[in-house]
Design a protein around this motif. Sequence first.
Motif, short mmCIF file in Angstrom:
data_model
loop_
_atom_site.label_atom_id
_atom_site.label_comp_id
_atom_site.label_asym_id
_atom_site.label_seq_id
_atom_site.Cartn_x
_atom_site.Cartn_y
_atom_site.Cartn_z
N VAL A 34 0.85 -1.19 0.00
CA VAL A 34 0.00 0.00 0.00
C VAL A 34 0.88 1.24 0.00
N CYS A 35 0.78 2.04 -1.06
CA CYS A 35 1.50 3.31 -1.15
C CYS A 35 0.53 4.44 -0.84
N ILE A 36 0.79 5.16 0.24
CA ILE A 36 -0.07 6.27 0.66
C ILE A 36 0.65 7.57 0.30
N THR A 341 -3.26 5.09 -2.52
CA THR A 341 -4.29 5.90 -1.88
C THR A 341 -3.65 7.20 -1.41
N ASP A 342 -4.45 8.08 -0.81
CA ASP A 342 -3.96 9.38 -0.34
C ASP A 342 -4.06 9.46 1.17
N GLY A 400 -8.48 5.29 -3.87
CA GLY A 400 -7.86 3.98 -3.78
C GLY A 400 -8.03 3.19 -5.06
N ASN A 401 -6.99 2.55 -5.51
CA ASN A 401 -7.07 1.62 -6.64
C ASN A 401 -5.85 0.72 -6.60
N LEU A 458 -12.65 5.88 1.28
CA LEU A 458 -13.44 7.11 1.37
C LEU A 458 -12.49 8.29 1.35
N PRO A 459 -12.69 9.29 0.46
CA PRO A 459 -11.70 10.35 0.28
C PRO A 459 -12.02 11.64 1.03
N GLU A 460 -11.03 12.54 1.03
CA GLU A 460 -11.17 13.94 1.44
C GLU A 460 -11.67 14.07 2.88
#
Length: 483
Positions: A34-36, A341-342, A400-401, A458-460
């Motif tokens: 997982v790369c955040i 993901t972020d 996420g992907n 879930l974003p933002e």
Amino acid sequence: MKDKSGPAIICFIVLMISYLYLKTFEKQNLDLAVCILSSRQNFELRNAIRNSWFNDIVSIELGHTKTVQAKFVIGQDACLIHPENRIDSFGCERWNVSLPMSSELTTFFMKPDNCNQRFNFVLNFYVKVMHGIVLKRIGIADIFSQLVLKEHEKASMNVYFYDARTDEEISVTHFDGNNKGQERNGYSYRPVQEILLPKGYEFIIQLKLDLKLSDLEKLKTGINSVSEESHHGMIVIRATDQYGHLLNERTHVNYIPAVSFMFTVHSVESLKNHLELVLERDKEWLQKVDLESQQLKEEQKLYQDIILVDVLDVYRNLPQKVLAGHLWLVDNYVVKYVMKTDDDCYVNIDTVLKSLPNCSGTNMIWWGNFRTNWAVEQHGKWVELEYGAMVYPRFACGSGNIVSSEVHSWLVLNRQKLKHFQGEDVSMGIWLSGLNVQHIQDDRWQCKMSCDNDLLSLPELSPEEIHWHWNNSKHCATPCLPC
């Protein structure tokens, strides 16, 4: 009789030591990496993730046999220019602004230049206001109007002024053979109702003619050249095509602006105040960056979950950060899947692991929630300066992907050939558009703040919201509602 077992034992010990040494450096196999993507200054968001869904990765309560590792990917270098001294906060380009000596400024001027090369005309421009201005006059290139009237004596030329964000028509200025206006530096200007345009305002200037496209293509000149006036940093102006797409300045160097405008500077005193504080702001910013760098090193040492990549850490460089993250993984792990993901996202990692697609080991797979026929942005944060089409190839939204190891390996192998576009998600879509990739559409990767019980991401979110959704998922069987 001499004992010959000694050398054999020594040889065996040497071989075992060599084997153990090599095993120490053998890459770990992972089912999921997982790369955040994270910004240097987002300490609170990273801690919120560590104290929530990040914990699930190492929790023995998951009951998974799958191996997974998560890392924050951060650019090791900060922009050393204070945000107020930049063109925008998304990059690291200095805003070179100065106090104009003239009370009235123009965008372009024409000068004689007898050359053999023939130039096309640009009829449309995108403009961003960097400091408040007052629009005074709209002009048309004299050589352009002469060519138009030569072809069509009664041709009508109208210059439209549009709000770039809303497409609202603000004004229209009419030109014809009997109504040319005041001549200045190769352009004829007509006065318009004065409009105050504040800092950050974006607009379109567009020249429209009642001519067919085939007639427009005949309008070329080889007897003039044009120079952009010194705007003293008051505006940023870029040529566009008839659809509003920005023209690539490297491939459209032999174009002449058919339109120009004149303006005055609003609030000269505030501009003076800005200029007086440029050096002081940058000095304070450098101190903040130094402190931030020290905190980041301590955080990296404490948690051992940060990858510092050789990228300037600004929004415009997200495509580079993604590729650098993939490169780091190749050097350290053998992975089956890679997730992006972020740092402002909640991820239901348990459900993600349970839902990982099965593949034969030879498939190029991209699993996400895909946007199709997404219009290319021409202004704002997502302005696209490189991609020339009207819509992007399909791409996964950023909360996420996941890509398979084959896609992951291809990205690393071709990283130096891949062009960087305005964002990491659209860049990935463009990069993979020519490959035989299997797209797995899954609405559970949420693109917007719309919570579903079976969501994957879930974003933002704020740090508090990340923890709130995770806490709900652990204790209430749904991330969307408290017990």
